[in-house]
Design a protein around this motif. Sequence first.
Motif, PDB file in Angstrom:
ATOM      1  N   ARG A  26       0.661  -1.326   0.335  1.00 40.01           N
ATOM      2  CA  ARG A  26      -0.224  -0.333   0.222  1.00 40.01           C
ATOM      3  C   ARG A  26       0.748   1.176  -0.141  1.00 40.01           C
ATOM      4  NH1 ARG A  26      -5.004   1.852   0.904  1.00 40.01           N
ATOM      5  NH2 ARG A  26      -5.630   3.755   2.015  1.00 40.01           N
ATOM      6  N   ARG A  30       0.553   4.293  -2.755  1.00 36.35           N
ATOM      7  CA  ARG A  30       1.233   5.683  -2.375  1.00 36.35           C
ATOM      8  C   ARG A  30       1.993   6.465  -2.645  1.00 36.35           C
ATOM      9  NH1 ARG A  30       2.070   9.383   1.218  1.00 36.35           N
ATOM     10  NH2 ARG A  30       4.187   7.901   1.960  1.00 36.35           N
ATOM     11  N   LEU A 141      -5.392   6.279  -1.985  1.00 39.89           N
ATOM     12  CA  LEU A 141      -4.903   6.098  -1.396  1.00 39.89           C
ATOM     13  C   LEU A 141      -3.948   7.783  -0.869  1.00 39.89           C
ATOM     14  CD1 LEU A 141      -3.028   4.495  -4.233  1.00 39.89           C
ATOM     15  CD2 LEU A 141      -3.373   3.976  -1.972  1.00 39.89           C
TER      16      LEU A 141
END
Length: 690
Positions: A26, A30, A141
């Motif tokens: 993640r 991001r 995000l």
Amino acid sequence: MRTGASQSNPGAKGRQLVIDDLAEQRERRRLAALRSYDILDTPREKDFDDIAALAARVCATPIAVVNLIEDNRQFFKAEVGLGVRETPFDSSFCARAILEDDFLIVPDARDDHRFKSNPLVTGEPHLRFYAGAVLKTSDDLPIGTVCVLGFEPQELDALQQDTLKILARQVMVQLELRKALKEKAREADVQRRLSERRLARVTAMEQQDERSRNAQAAGRIGTFELDVKTNAMLVSREFCRIFGIPERASYLATEIEDRVIQEDRVMRSNLINRRDGTASPDVDYRIIRADDEELRWISRRARFVHDDKGEISRMVGVVFDTTDAKLKETKKAALLKLGDALRSASSVHEINTIAAEILADGLCVMRAGYAAIDRSDDGIALAFDYASPGTSSIAGRHVLSDFPASMERLRQGETLAIEDITCCPWLEQEWEIYRSLGVAAMLKIPILKGGNLVGVFFAHEEKPRGWSQDEMDFARGVADRTYAALAKVQAEEEQELLNHELSHRLKNTMAMVQALAGQTLKDVTEKEAVNAFIARLHALGAAHDVLLQQNRSVARMRDVIEKVLGLHAEGNRICLEGPDLALGPKAGLSLSLLLHELATNALKYGALSNDVGQVSVQWQIADLDGVATLSMTWTESGGPPVVEPTRKGFGSRLIRMGLAGNGNSHKQYHASGLIASFSAPLATIQETDG
């Protein structure tokens, strides 16, 4: 047990690893999303500065920031009250904020376990208050915040919190808009590059076509493709130019075939022999161009193309304008013909006739000829000119001063190639004369002898026309060959005239002397004196034969003088003084004739007509204006007083011709006797090519 339990719980560790891996993925996503906006480390922009200023004003805080969180730092796209553009990640409030759902507020950092130990709280600048709305992408995000900070504990009401959230969304709108514009710009750039490549390909093709057209024009090559069934021809630009037809993509074959002249139409292709394939693939014929009606030579090369059934469907090929090459061959042949004809020509009229016809034919003009220039009587003598059918001859005498501008240029050796007399301002005062002669364009080749204009070869045309370099070279070739032939024939005619006159005079003299001798000496008993006199007569006859030779060998000047004068006087009455030098055959003959005439006159009227007179002949070589020059003086003394004769015959003409026929002579009739002086360039005197 605790240890064993810990060691016996591998599932917890696995779940943690999975969580950590997901978190790492993640975070990579991001950071990739953040960098896709291409916003980090960009200069300040008013749109973002306005958002930061509005946040500080609405929330009544000294600090407001539009903040973007990277992996090891936070970058401030806009800020109020900080004075810096980035800070380390470790002390960031916002790094904690992006872990929240949408919004984080810290009323008093000293009472919040997450921030109370933060160096920005415990030390300078002693922050107490923080509130931040998270910046989130469409994929949810978090990439940063719009946040406000203060040095005193503080609360935000609902309106202030909603305002921060709205401002955060506006920041994302700006980022998405920037991203979309950049994507569009990139797409436009890609399209531009594709267009440029397509344009480059098209341009290259057009340039190739242009090069092909230029090459065709330079080589005078036209292309065509003829549909045998429809009789339609696709033709190139150069094809149209060659035939003088308007530039079009297609024509009917019959429109082109009609341009071929009647005499050559048997060689062209037609509808029948194209269909059965019997048309000659390679032919040469003449056409009349449509635009200017010029006669042009065309060479056509073609081949047949068959369809899938094996039947003739098309005839494709090229046409060449070979006019220049044909004309060059014609001119070359004409010069060869001229040389052959001139070798057998025996008169000036015959030479002029041959040259005029060949010049007119080679240049395809209405009139051509040769004009002799005589500056002494302001005359132009044109004995003969060639005129095409329907064109009047201008043979006869013309006035030299009527052509001042053109004659001045011709005297300087300039070839006059006038394409249109009315477009030649310097010729304006002669326009009317040329118009009266039917002349619109002309070519004139000057003939210079000894730096003087003695003749002009000319070609006249009734319509304006250009003169190519080949045509001017051809005209000069005709002029050079013809003038050489004219000079040879004229020299032979003059020589024949001189020989005839001299022979006539000497023969008359010999006959008279022999008659007198026969009558006077018939009763003389002293035969020795008679024999001497007869021998002298024979010597005079022998001298006569020598003087009439056409190609005398090189002689010494003193020998020639002694031999000639020895026939007229005793040696003690002749005084010779000068260097002994070689004479060429022409100068030797000229000198012999000159001395013979002077001595004859002296015997009749001058110093040799009595018993005491004498003749002195002196000669020398001097440098006159850088030219070695022979000067000779004939001086008579002791004879009877002389006066200039009122009647001048052939003898006077011989004397005026001088040493080498150049006319440099001067006579003075003194009471004491005749003094005659002569001069000529030494190179002329010693010239061996007679």
